[in-house]
Design an enzyme around this catalytic site. Structure first.
Site, PDB file in Angstrom:
ATOM      1  N   LYS A   1       5.306   3.000  -2.453  1.00  0.00           N
ATOM      2  CA  LYS A   1       3.882   2.738  -2.651  1.00  0.00           C
ATOM      3  C   LYS A   1       3.386   1.324  -1.792  1.00  0.00           C
ATOM      4  O   LYS A   1       2.260   1.421  -1.620  1.00  0.00           O
ATOM      5  CB  LYS A   1       3.892   2.542  -4.336  1.00  0.00           C
ATOM      6  CG  LYS A   1       3.640   3.846  -4.818  1.00  0.00           C
ATOM      7  CD  LYS A   1       2.501   4.904  -4.506  1.00  0.00           C
ATOM      8  CE  LYS A   1       2.509   6.093  -5.134  1.00  0.00           C
ATOM      9  NZ  LYS A   1       1.507   7.202  -4.713  1.00  0.00           N
TER      10      LYS A   1
ATOM     11  N   TYR B   1      10.241   4.778  -5.426  1.00  0.00           N
ATOM     12  CA  TYR B   1       8.774   4.908  -5.612  1.00  0.00           C
ATOM     13  C   TYR B   1       7.892   3.693  -5.175  1.00  0.00           C
ATOM     14  O   TYR B   1       6.950   3.837  -4.720  1.00  0.00           O
ATOM     15  CB  TYR B   1       8.414   5.498  -7.303  1.00  0.00           C
ATOM     16  CG  TYR B   1       6.992   5.761  -7.599  1.00  0.00           C
ATOM     17  CD1 TYR B   1       6.645   6.843  -7.315  1.00  0.00           C
ATOM     18  CD2 TYR B   1       6.593   4.804  -8.353  1.00  0.00           C
ATOM     19  CE1 TYR B   1       5.130   7.095  -7.654  1.00  0.00           C
ATOM     20  CE2 TYR B   1       5.339   5.055  -8.914  1.00  0.00           C
ATOM     21  CZ  TYR B   1       4.613   6.278  -8.627  1.00  0.00           C
ATOM     22  OH  TYR B   1       3.343   6.647  -8.896  1.00  0.00           O
TER      23      TYR B   1
ATOM     24  N   GLY C   1      -2.457  18.128  -2.723  1.00  0.00           N
ATOM     25  CA  GLY C   1      -1.859  18.007  -3.911  1.00  0.00           C
ATOM     26  C   GLY C   1      -2.738  18.425  -5.063  1.00  0.00           C
ATOM     27  O   GLY C   1      -2.697  17.819  -6.195  1.00  0.00           O
TER      28      GLY C   1
ATOM     29  N   GLN D   1      -0.770  16.826 -11.353  1.00  0.00           N
ATOM     30  CA  GLN D   1      -1.437  16.324 -12.424  1.00  0.00           C
ATOM     31  C   GLN D   1      -2.814  15.834 -12.289  1.00  0.00           C
ATOM     32  O   GLN D   1      -3.700  16.004 -12.930  1.00  0.00           O
ATOM     33  CB  GLN D   1      -0.271  15.345 -13.269  1.00  0.00           C
ATOM     34  CG  GLN D   1      -0.956  14.859 -14.609  1.00  0.00           C
ATOM     35  CD  GLN D   1      -0.541  13.145 -14.920  1.00  0.00           C
ATOM     36  OE1 GLN D   1       0.001  12.682 -13.975  1.00  0.00           O
ATOM     37  NE2 GLN D   1      -0.743  13.006 -16.303  1.00  0.00           N
TER      38      GLN D   1
HETATM   39  N1  SER Z   1       2.976   7.308 -13.556  1.00  0.00           N
HETATM   40  C1  SER Z   1       3.933   6.817 -12.560  1.00  0.00           C
HETATM   41  C2  SER Z   1       5.131   7.020 -12.837  1.00  0.00           C
HETATM   42  O1  SER Z   1       5.946   6.829 -13.934  1.00  0.00           O
HETATM   43  C3  SER Z   1       3.625   5.327 -12.391  1.00  0.00           C
HETATM   44  O2  SER Z   1       2.438   5.369 -11.590  1.00  0.00           O
HETATM   45  O3  SER Z   1       6.151   7.193 -12.087  1.00  0.00           O
END
Ligand code: SER
Length: 317
Positions: free
Chosen positions: A147, A143, A8, A12
């Site tokens: 995680k 998400y 990756g 960012q």
């Molecule tokens: N920056 C991430 C998001 O907003 C959170 O860890 O998805």
């Protein structure tokens, strides 16, 4: 000397982490792994080795690890929270099937692995203020689901196979190099771009919504410091709370306004982002990271704002 693969590397965090690692361990010892659709550019491409590495392709990961005699993998492949809600199956495929591939190669080839978790691993039933290291983790976003699973699978590979897995729970990361894509915390990056461009900023997150945030230099230091930490001192592994600042939109707006008094902001709340933000902690308690491996951030909202405005003024000239 370490031989590192960053998966990756065009993202960012990956784009800046790859360059920082090259500075620490030597350009030739850090391989920038990227997917063909995300082209590597500039010094990232020219300053050291690179390889096409798709986290969903276990053979490709194994080939890169063998060819470059890799002993440490920084696995940063993931979809951020808002995108993951629209592509939940892809979020799982990249985040969890991909992680499984990385851990299997690491088990076979003897690599250490860093795969970040997030404030998104917490949910509405988590204590929101000074969220403890060990607490309820029942997230409601895809998400977050990936995680929490990342943390569990990484701990499983450590306990079962002895793979040296370590991780932090990243807050929203603010940077001026590569923009984030599709996260709930992106507003805290976008606001600086609007301010420097002289545009009014329309904030998608409601006033009074606190979230933990961190400036990129601290996020990079945390990642490398944890991977360098004495394993004998680590009680926890996947994943450590880290924190440096917690703010709500009006606080970052006021911090920018102290430099640019004519800057203006209004609100137009995005309901998906707001629901995700409301389910996340206001602030994390990072005592365990401080005690177990000496974590200490350098930037607060004021010093980050000064640096962001300076760097973006040059970049956007
Ligand atoms: N920056 C991430 C998001 O907003 C959170 O860890 O998805």
């Amino acid at each position: 000397m370490k031989h590192i693969l960053v998966i990756g590397a065009s993202g960012q965090i990956g784009s800046e982490l790859t360059m920082k690692l090259r500075g620490c361990y030597g350009n030739e010892n850090v391989v920038a792994g990227y997917i063909p659709t995300a082209e590597l550019k500039g010094e990232l491409k020219e300053s050291g080795p690179s390889a096409v590495v798709d986290v969903t392709d276990v053979a490709g990961i194994a080939a890169a690890v063998k060819e470059h005699r890799v002993d440490t993998i920084y696995n940063l492949a993931a979809l951020l929270s808002v995108v993951a809600e629209s592509k939940p199956k892809l979020a799982w495929k990249i985040g969890i099937d991909g992680l499984w591939n990385v851990l299997e190669v690491a088990r076979q080839e003897g690599c250490a692995v860093f795969t970040p978790s997030s404030i998104g691993s917490f949910g509405p039933t988590t204590p929101h203020v000074k969220t403890p290291q060990d607490t309820i983790q029942r997230p409601c976003s895809m998400y977050g689901v990936t995680k929490v699973t990342t943390e569990l699978l990484s701990d499983y590979y450590y306990n079962k196979y002895g793979v040296d897995t370590r991780a932090v729970r990243f807050p929203g990361i603010i940077s001026n190099v590569t923009p984030p894509g599709g996260g709930t915390t992106d507003y805290a990056v976008d606001i600086y771009y609007s301010a420097v461009r002289g545009e009014k900023f329309v904030c998608p997150i409601a006033q009074g919504t606190y979230m933990d945030m961190m400036y990129m230099p601290d996020a990079l230091n945390a990642s490398i410091q944890l991977m360098e930490a004495d394993p004998a001192k680590l009680v926890h592994r996947n994943a450590f709370n880290i924190a440096s600042m917690s703010f709500e939109p009006d606080m970052i707006y006021q911090a920018i306004k102290r430099h640019l008094p004519s800057f203006e902001m209004s609100y137009d709340v995005d309901h998906l982002k707001q629901a995700i933000a409301d389910s996340w902690p206001d602030s994390l308690d990072d005592t365990r990271a401080r005690e177990e491996w000496g974590w200490k951030p350098e930037y607060d909202l004021e010093s980050m704002t000064t640096d962001m405005l300076e760097k973006l003024s040059v970049k956007l000239k």
